[in-house]
Design a protein around this motif. Structure first.
Motif, PDB file in Angstrom:
ATOM      1  N   ASN A 122     -10.368   0.204  -7.779  1.00 51.95           N
ATOM      2  CA  ASN A 122     -10.478   1.622  -7.452  1.00 51.95           C
ATOM      3  C   ASN A 122     -10.757   1.794  -5.968  1.00 51.95           C
ATOM      4  OD1 ASN A 122     -10.247   3.880  -9.476  1.00 51.95           O
ATOM      5  ND2 ASN A 122     -11.251   2.303 -10.714  1.00 51.95           N
ATOM      6  N   CYS A 123     -10.430   2.991  -5.475  1.00 49.69           N
ATOM      7  CA  CYS A 123     -10.541   3.272  -4.052  1.00 49.69           C
ATOM      8  C   CYS A 123     -10.535   4.788  -3.935  1.00 49.69           C
ATOM      9  CB  CYS A 123      -9.308   2.668  -3.366  1.00 49.69           C
ATOM     10  SG  CYS A 123      -9.052   3.198  -1.669  1.00 49.69           S
ATOM     11  N   SER A 124     -11.250   5.311  -2.961  1.00 49.84           N
ATOM     12  CA  SER A 124     -11.133   6.740  -2.722  1.00 49.84           C
ATOM     13  C   SER A 124     -11.293   6.970  -1.233  1.00 49.84           C
ATOM     14  CB  SER A 124     -12.212   7.497  -3.509  1.00 49.84           C
ATOM     15  OG  SER A 124     -12.169   8.848  -3.143  1.00 49.84           O
ATOM     16  N   TRP A 158      -5.916   1.902  -7.110  1.00 50.31           N
ATOM     17  CA  TRP A 158      -5.873   3.309  -7.555  1.00 50.31           C
ATOM     18  C   TRP A 158      -6.676   4.126  -6.547  1.00 50.31           C
ATOM     19  CZ3 TRP A 158      -4.968   5.274 -12.991  1.00 50.31           C
ATOM     20  CH2 TRP A 158      -5.280   6.633 -13.130  1.00 50.31           C
ATOM     21  N   ASP A 159      -5.958   4.881  -5.733  1.00 48.99           N
ATOM     22  CA  ASP A 159      -6.593   5.597  -4.623  1.00 48.99           C
ATOM     23  C   ASP A 159      -6.802   7.067  -4.992  1.00 48.99           C
ATOM     24  OD1 ASP A 159      -7.566   6.029  -2.075  1.00 48.99           O
ATOM     25  OD2 ASP A 159      -5.745   5.388  -1.034  1.00 48.99           O
ATOM     26  N   MET A 160      -7.655   7.748  -4.250  1.00 53.12           N
ATOM     27  CA  MET A 160      -7.920   9.180  -4.468  1.00 53.12           C
ATOM     28  C   MET A 160      -8.397   9.708  -3.121  1.00 53.12           C
ATOM     29  SD  MET A 160     -10.825  11.305  -5.423  1.00 53.12           S
ATOM     30  CE  MET A 160     -10.996  12.778  -6.360  1.00 53.12           C
ATOM     31  N   ASN A 161      -7.517  10.446  -2.423  1.00 48.62           N
ATOM     32  CA  ASN A 161      -7.765  10.690  -1.007  1.00 48.62           C
ATOM     33  C   ASN A 161      -8.251  12.075  -0.614  1.00 48.62           C
ATOM     34  OD1 ASN A 161      -7.281   8.260   0.604  1.00 48.62           O
ATOM     35  ND2 ASN A 161      -5.326   8.267  -0.464  1.00 48.62           N
ATOM     36  N   ARG A 162      -8.697  12.854  -1.553  1.00 47.00           N
ATOM     37  CA  ARG A 162      -9.293  14.124  -1.142  1.00 47.00           C
ATOM     38  C   ARG A 162     -10.267  14.609  -2.222  1.00 47.00           C
ATOM     39  NH1 ARG A 162      -6.406  19.713  -1.490  1.00 47.00           N
ATOM     40  NH2 ARG A 162      -8.584  20.151  -1.995  1.00 47.00           N
ATOM     41  N   ILE A 168     -14.020  -2.507  -6.264  1.00 47.22           N
ATOM     42  CA  ILE A 168     -13.757  -1.183  -5.687  1.00 47.22           C
ATOM     43  C   ILE A 168     -13.710  -1.353  -4.171  1.00 47.22           C
ATOM     44  CG2 ILE A 168     -14.560   1.212  -5.524  1.00 47.22           C
ATOM     45  CD1 ILE A 168     -16.157   0.777  -8.103  1.00 47.22           C
ATOM     46  N   TRP A 169     -12.725  -0.697  -3.549  1.00 38.09           N
ATOM     47  CA  TRP A 169     -12.598  -0.789  -2.087  1.00 38.09           C
ATOM     48  C   TRP A 169     -13.815  -0.100  -1.462  1.00 38.09           C
ATOM     49  CZ3 TRP A 169     -11.268  -3.609   1.539  1.00 38.09           C
ATOM     50  CH2 TRP A 169     -10.866  -3.166   2.797  1.00 38.09           C
ATOM     51  N   CYS A 170     -14.489  -0.836  -0.583  1.00 37.94           N
ATOM     52  CA  CYS A 170     -15.828  -0.422  -0.151  1.00 37.94           C
ATOM     53  C   CYS A 170     -15.790   0.641   0.942  1.00 37.94           C
ATOM     54  CB  CYS A 170     -16.533  -1.680   0.340  1.00 37.94           C
ATOM     55  SG  CYS A 170     -18.185  -1.453   0.858  1.00 37.94           S
ATOM     56  N   SER A 171     -14.845   0.492   1.877  1.00 35.68           N
ATOM     57  CA  SER A 171     -14.780   1.440   2.988  1.00 35.68           C
ATOM     58  C   SER A 171     -13.505   1.207   3.778  1.00 35.68           C
ATOM     59  CB  SER A 171     -15.977   1.225   3.915  1.00 35.68           C
ATOM     60  OG  SER A 171     -15.869   2.076   5.035  1.00 35.68           O
ATOM     61  N   ASP A 172     -12.968   2.271   4.366  1.00 34.75           N
ATOM     62  CA  ASP A 172     -11.830   2.088   5.266  1.00 34.75           C
ATOM     63  C   ASP A 172     -12.276   1.471   6.578  1.00 34.75           C
ATOM     64  OD1 ASP A 172      -9.864   2.891   3.628  1.00 34.75           O
ATOM     65  OD2 ASP A 172      -9.638   4.901   4.442  1.00 34.75           O
ATOM     66  N   ASP A 173     -13.554   1.455   6.819  1.00 28.18           N
ATOM     67  CA  ASP A 173     -14.060   0.825   8.039  1.00 28.18           C
ATOM     68  C   ASP A 173     -14.153  -0.676   7.803  1.00 28.18           C
ATOM     69  OD1 ASP A 173     -15.310   0.008  10.307  1.00 28.18           O
ATOM     70  OD2 ASP A 173     -16.570   1.800  10.434  1.00 28.18           O
ATOM     71  N   ASP A 233       0.834  -1.203   0.000  1.00 31.85           N
ATOM     72  CA  ASP A 233       0.000   0.000   0.000  1.00 31.85           C
ATOM     73  C   ASP A 233       0.871   1.256   0.000  1.00 31.85           C
ATOM     74  OD1 ASP A 233      -2.340   1.871   1.007  1.00 31.85           O
ATOM     75  OD2 ASP A 233      -3.289  -0.039   0.565  1.00 31.85           O
ATOM     76  N   ASP A 234       0.292   2.343   0.404  1.00 30.01           N
ATOM     77  CA  ASP A 234       0.896   3.677   0.397  1.00 30.01           C
ATOM     78  C   ASP A 234       2.255   3.715   1.112  1.00 30.01           C
ATOM     79  OD1 ASP A 234       1.257   6.370   0.352  1.00 30.01           O
ATOM     80  OD2 ASP A 234      -0.571   6.881   1.451  1.00 30.01           O
ATOM     81  N   GLY A 235       3.222   4.451   0.540  1.00 25.98           N
ATOM     82  CA  GLY A 235       4.474   4.706   1.258  1.00 25.98           C
ATOM     83  C   GLY A 235       5.713   4.127   0.621  1.00 25.98           C
ATOM     84  N   TYR A 262      -7.099  -9.970   3.267  1.00 30.23           N
ATOM     85  CA  TYR A 262      -6.676  -9.679   4.645  1.00 30.23           C
ATOM     86  C   TYR A 262      -5.996  -8.322   4.684  1.00 30.23           C
ATOM     87  CZ  TYR A 262      -7.886 -14.456   5.661  1.00 30.23           C
ATOM     88  OH  TYR A 262      -8.608 -15.613   5.819  1.00 30.23           O
ATOM     89  N   GLU A 263      -6.152  -7.646   5.793  1.00 28.64           N
ATOM     90  CA  GLU A 263      -5.623  -6.289   5.974  1.00 28.64           C
ATOM     91  C   GLU A 263      -5.042  -6.265   7.385  1.00 28.64           C
ATOM     92  OE1 GLU A 263      -6.920  -3.887   3.511  1.00 28.64           O
ATOM     93  OE2 GLU A 263      -6.092  -2.077   4.396  1.00 28.64           O
ATOM     94  N   LEU A 264      -4.002  -7.046   7.629  1.00 31.37           N
ATOM     95  CA  LEU A 264      -3.440  -7.177   8.976  1.00 31.37           C
ATOM     96  C   LEU A 264      -2.022  -7.737   8.865  1.00 31.37           C
ATOM     97  CD1 LEU A 264      -3.881 -10.392   8.891  1.00 31.37           C
ATOM     98  CD2 LEU A 264      -5.970  -9.937  10.110  1.00 31.37           C
TER      99      LEU A 264
HETATM  100  C1  DGJ Z   1      -7.092   5.294   1.776  1.00 27.65           C
HETATM  101  C2  DGJ Z   1      -7.410   3.866   1.482  1.00 27.65           C
HETATM  102  O1  DGJ Z   1      -8.784   3.636   1.604  1.00 27.65           O
HETATM  103  C3  DGJ Z   1      -6.626   2.976   2.419  1.00 27.65           C
HETATM  104  O2  DGJ Z   1      -6.971   1.632   2.224  1.00 27.65           O
HETATM  105  C4  DGJ Z   1      -5.159   3.202   2.177  1.00 27.65           C
HETATM  106  O3  DGJ Z   1      -4.825   2.768   0.905  1.00 27.65           O
HETATM  107  C5  DGJ Z   1      -4.820   4.671   2.379  1.00 27.65           C
HETATM  108  N1  DGJ Z   1      -5.673   5.514   1.609  1.00 27.65           N
HETATM  109  C6  DGJ Z   1      -3.398   4.926   2.005  1.00 27.65           C
HETATM  110  O4  DGJ Z   1      -3.075   6.249   2.017  1.00 27.65           O
END
Ligand code: DGJ
Length: 724
Positions: free
Chosen positions: A521-523, A473-477, A540-545, A362-364, A599-601
Motif C-alpha cells: 500500500n502507498c498513499s 496500490w497508491d492513493m494520491n489525494r 507499506i511505502w513509508c514516504s516519498d522522501d 510505476d505510474d504512467g 532501488y528507486e533510480l
Molecule cells: C505517489 C507515490 O508515493 C510515488 O512513489 C509514485 O508511485 C507516485 N505516487 C506515482 O504517481
C-alpha cells in the motif's frame, strides 16, 4: 487470561505483564479501574472510588448527574450528565440525544471473532470478553469486546452498537476505546507530519485542557497518525510509563486526551465524529473498528516491541508474512512518466545482472497517461508506450530472471478519462459545485457497490493479463466534496466510512483472488500507513522522501509502532529529488536496510562505482533480512534528539545475533571514540564484535567503543554474534 469475580463485580484481563481491570458499580455502571503492571488480586473494586462523594446513584439519587460526570466510565455516553468526552452519541427520531448505558451481561470465550468488513488482529491462543451494556429507553445496546493473546502484551478492544428499538436512530459518534487514569505530570506523544515528512515523533506536556490528534481527510493521513500515547514525564526508551492507543483503521479518526476537573485524564480513540452520521435501522448494528492498547512500564522501547510482535504475529497476513521480500527496482524516480518497454527492459537487464529481483513499473502505463493530468480509471495498457501490452513486458522481465510488478491507483478517476465521460456521477461530488481537484483527479464514490465492482473487475483483468507478482496500490489525494449521487440525504453521513469499507473489501478480494501477490500500500508516500492497511498488505511505502537523512526521522517515527519488515524503504539517486541533498551511496543503502529493501533510480545511469556497490548492498539485505523481520528492535539514539547521529539495534529472539545500524549525520571534530551502549543482549553470553570478545553485560553497561567515521552522512552496520 480473563476472569470475572462475581463477588467483587470485577473483570480482570491479564497479558504477560499487564492487568486491565473494570468493575460494575451500583450493579449498573461499568467503570474503568486500572490498566498497568500485572496484579494478582481481583480485590480491586475500591479503585472505582464509589465510597467517595458523589457516591453511586443508589446511595444518593439526587447527585446522579455529578456521579456520571466524575465516574471513570469504561464506555462513556453523553447527554445525561457526563460532560467529558463521550464515546457514543445517538440522535433519535424525535431529534433528541442522551444515553445511559448500563451493564446487562457478559461472556468470556476462547478465540476471537472477525470484525465484519474490517481489518483486525487474528490468531490462536486468544481469549475474549464481551460485555453488553444497554439503554432500554433509547433501544440501544453496546457490545464491548476485549481480547488478549497468550503470546502478546497488548489488549484489543472494539464495540458493536445495536438498535434494539422499533425506529431508526442516527449514530452520530461511535468511538472504539476509552482509558481513564489519575492525572500525573504526563507528556503526550503523537506522530504529526506532512507529505515527505510523515510520522515525526512529538512530545509535549499535558497540564490542563485537551490534546487532539485527528484526521478528517478520508485517510489516516500524512498530517496525523491514529495513535496517541500518554507518557510519564521521565519516560525514555528504557524506563518510565507509557499508555498507548493505536487504531486499526485507515480513514477519519479522532484521538483525544482530556484533563478533567477532578484531576483525572480521559483518553479516547475512534472514528472521527465530524461528518459521520450512520442511520441505524431498527434491528440493525454497526461495528466500530478495533483499537490496540499497550501499557509499558519499561519505556517506549517495550511499547514498540509489543506493537511489532502483535502486528507481525496477529495482523499481517498472506504468503509474504514471514518471507523475505524480493529486492525491487521501481522506475518512478528513474523515469517518472517518460518510459516505454525498451527503457524498462534496459533498467531490468542491468538490475538483473546486479542481483535485483523484481522490476516494478510505476505510474504512467495505462490510458493516455503522459503526466498526472489524465486517465485514472482507464485501466487498459497504453500500447504506444508498451507495444504488445503487459504480457510482452512481463515475459521479457521474467526471462531476465526477475519478477514483475505494477502500480495502480484504483480509488481515483481523472476528469480527463474515458471512465469519467461514461460515468461522471461515479466521482464524489456536491451537485452543482465545481469539484476540488487535487493532482487533477477526483475520488471515486466507492461506497456504491457497482462502482467498486467495476473498478475491481478492470484491475483484476489487468492482473490476469500477464505474470504480475506485485502491486503497489497508491492513493494520491484526500477526500473532499463528500457527496454521493446515489445515496439518500439521511445517509450521506455514512460516506467516508462506507468508502473505507469498500477499499477494504476490494483489497480483501484482491489478496483472495491472487493469493501469491505481494501487495504494497502507498498513499502519496506514507499518507495511509496504518494498522488497517497492514492487514491487507505486509508492507507499506513509508514516504516519498527517499533522502537518507530525512528518512532517519520518518523511519524512527514509523519504527516506533511498526515492524521494520512493513516499512517500504529504497535507495534513490542523488541529488535527492525531494531535498536536493547528496549522500554517499553506502549510507543510502544502510538507511534502506531498515525496511523492505529496494532501488528507486535509473540503474543504467548511476556511476560505475555505485553500480559496483549494489551486489554488496543486496548481500547485506539478505544477510540481515531474517533478523530485521523477526528480531527485537531497540532504539539506541535518535538524530531527532541529538542532531548528530542515528542508531538502532536489532537483536534476534534467542539473543545470539544482533546488528547495530548507525548513521553519523554530522562529523564532530575534537572528539574521542563514540561509546554505544547496546540493549537487549544476554548479560552472560559472550559476543564477538570485529574480532574482539565481550559479554552481553559489558556491551550493555560499559558499551562498545567505535571510532568516529570520517565526514558527514557516513554509516556502518556493526555485526554482533554470540560466540558459543
Ligand atoms: C505517489 C507515490 O508515493 C510515488 O512513489 C509514485 O508511485 C507516485 N505516487 C506515482 O504517481
Amino acid at each position: 487470561m480473563i476472569t470475572y469475580n462475581q463477588e467483587t463485580q470485577i473483570f480482570k484481563l491479564d497479558t504477560k505483564t499487564t492487568s486491565y481491570v473494570m468493575g460494575i458499580a451500583d450493579g449498573k455502571y461499568l467503570g474503568h479501574a486500572y490498566y498497568e503492571k500485572k496484579l494478582d488480586s481481583t480485590d480491586l473494586f475500591y479503585l472505582l472510588r464509589t465510597e467517595e462523594h458523589p457516591f453511586v446513584p443508589s446511595r444518593l439519587e439526587r447527585e446522579k448527574l455529578s456521579f456520571l460526570d466524575s465516574f471513570p466510565m469504561e464506555y462513556p455516553f453523553g447527554g445525561t450528565g457526563d460532560f467529558r468526552e463521550s464515546c457514543i452519541e445517538i440522535r433519535n427520531m424525535q431529534g433528541q440525544h442522551g444515553l445511559e448505558l448500563v451493564y446487562a451481561g457478559h461472556r468470556i470465550y476462547e478465540g476471537k471473532g472477525k470484525l465484519e468488513g474490517l481489518p483486525a488482529t487474528w490468531g490462536d491462543h486468544c481469549e475474549t470478553l464481551e460485555i453488553t451494556l444497554e439503554d432500554a429507553c433509547a433501544g440501544i445496546r453496546a457490545v464491548l469486546s476485549y481480547s488478549v493473546f497468550a503470546d502478546c502484551d497488548a489488549l484489543m478492544r472494539s464495540v458493536k452498537i445495536e438498535n434494539t428499538g422499533s425506529e431508526p436512530v442516527y449514530l452520530e459518534r461511535v468511538l472504539s476505546a476509552c482509558l481513564e487514569m489519575d492525572q500525573e505530570p504526563f507528556e503526550i506523544l503523537s506522530l504529526p507530519g506532512s507529505w515527505a515528512r510523515e510520522r515525526q515523533i512529538h512530545r509535549q506536556p499535558l497540564v490542563t485542557g485537551s490534546f487532539v490528534t485527528e484526521s478528517v481527510r478520508g485517510e489516516s493521513s500524512h498530517q496525523d497518525h491514529p495513535f496517541l500515547a500518554v507518557l510519564s514525564e521521565d519516560c525514555t526508551q528504557t524506563r518510565g510509563e507509557v499508555y498507548a492507543m493505536h487504531f486499526v483503521y485507515s480513514g477519519n479518526f479522532l484521538a483525544k486526551a482530556q484533563c478533567t476537573q477532578y484531576g483525572t485524564l480521559r483518553m479516547v480513540l475512534g472514528i472521527h465524529p465530524d461528518r459521520f452520521c450512520w442511520k441505524l435501522d431498527a434491528g440493525g448494528s454497526f461495528q466500530a473498528p478495533e483499537a490496540v492498547l499497550v501499557y509499558s512500564d519499561e519505556g517506549l522501547g517495550k511499547m514498540s516491541r509489543t506493537f511489532h510482535d502483535l502486528y507481525r504475529s496477529h495482523l499481517i497476513r498472506g504468503s509474504y508474512k514471514d518471507k523475505e521480500r524480493p529486492v525491487l527496482i521501481n522506475n518512478w524516480e528513474a523515469t517518472y512518466f517518460d518510459f516505454n518497454t525498451d527503457k524498462l527492459i534496459a533498467i531490468a537487464r542491468e538490475a538483473a545482472k546486479l542481483g535485483i529481483e523484481m522490476l516494478v513499473m510505476d505510474d504512467g502505463w495505462f490510458g493516455c497517461r503522459e503526466n498526472d493530468d489524465s486517465s485514472l480509471g482507464d485501466w487498459t495498457v497504453n500500447e504506444q508506450k508498451l507495444p504488445g501490452g503487459l504480457k510482452v513486458l512481463a515475459d521479457e522481465v521474467n526471462r531476465l530472471g526477475m519478477k514483475f510488478g505494477i502500480w495502480l491507483e484504483p480509488e481515483m478517476i481523472s476528469p480527463d478519462s474515458r471512465l469519467y465521460q461514461e460515468h461522471p456521477d461515479w466521482a464524489l461530488q456536491f451537485q452543482g459545485r465545481a469539484p476540488s481537484l487535487a493532482r487533477q483527479q477526483l475520488v471515486l464514490d466507492l461506497s456504491r457497490p457497482e462502482v467498486a465492482d467495476a473498478i475491481y473487475d478492470s484491475i483484476s483483468r489487468v492482473l490476469q493479463s500477464a505474470h504480475i507478482e506485485y502491486v503497489k496500490w497508491d492513493m494520491n489525494r484526500a477526500l473532499a466534496d463528500i457527496g454521493s449521487m446515489a445515496f439518500p440525504p439521511d445517509r450521506q453521513g455514512e460516506l467516508t466510512h462506507r468508502y473505507m469499507l469498500a477499499v477494504y473489501r476490494m483489497q480483501e478480494r484482491l489478496i483472495t483472488d491472487f493469493p501469491d501477490l505481494l501487495l504494497e500500500n502507498c498513499s502519496s508516500g506514507g499518507g495511509r500507513f496504518d494498522p488497517g492497511m497492514l492487514y491487507y498488505s505486509p508492507q507499506i511505502w513509508c514516504s516519498d522522501d527517499t533522502d537518507a537523512i530525512e528518512r532517519l526521522q520518518i523511519q524512527e517515527g514509523t519504527q516506533l509502532l511498526y515492524p521494520l519488515s512493513a516499512i517500504g524503504a529504497h535507495v534513490s539517486d542523488c541529488p535527492n529529488h525531494i531535498v536536493g541533498r547528496v549522500t554517499p551511496f553506502q549510507t543510502r543503502g544502510i538507511t534502506a536496510l531498515a525496511g523492505t529493501f529496494g532501488y528507486e533510480l535509473d540503474i543504467t545511469k548511476i556511476s560505475e562505482e555505485e553500480r559496483k556497490m549494489v551486489p554488496g548492498q543486496i548481500a547485506a539485505y539478505k544477510k540481515y533480512a531474517p533478523l530485521i523481520r523477526e528480531g527485537d528492535y531497540y532504539r539506541i539514539a535518535s538524530y531527532r534528539e541529538n542532531h548528530l547521529y542515528d542508531c538502532y539495534e536489532i537483536v534476534s529472539k534467542d539473543k545470539r545475533q544482533a546488528a547495530v545500524f548507525f548513521v553519523q549525520v554530522l562529523y564532530e571534530p575534537g572528539r574521542r571514540s563514540r561509546n554505544i551502549r547496546l540493549q537487549g543482549l544476554d548479560e552472560q553470553m559472550l559476543y564477538e564484535v570485529d574480532g574482539r570478545r565481550y559479554t552481553g553485560g559489558t556491551l550493555m553497561h560499559a558499551g562498545l567503543l567505535r571510532n568516529r567515521l570520517r565526514g558527514d552522512f557516513q554509516a556502518e552496520v556493526i555485526d554482533i554474534q554470540a560466540v558459543f
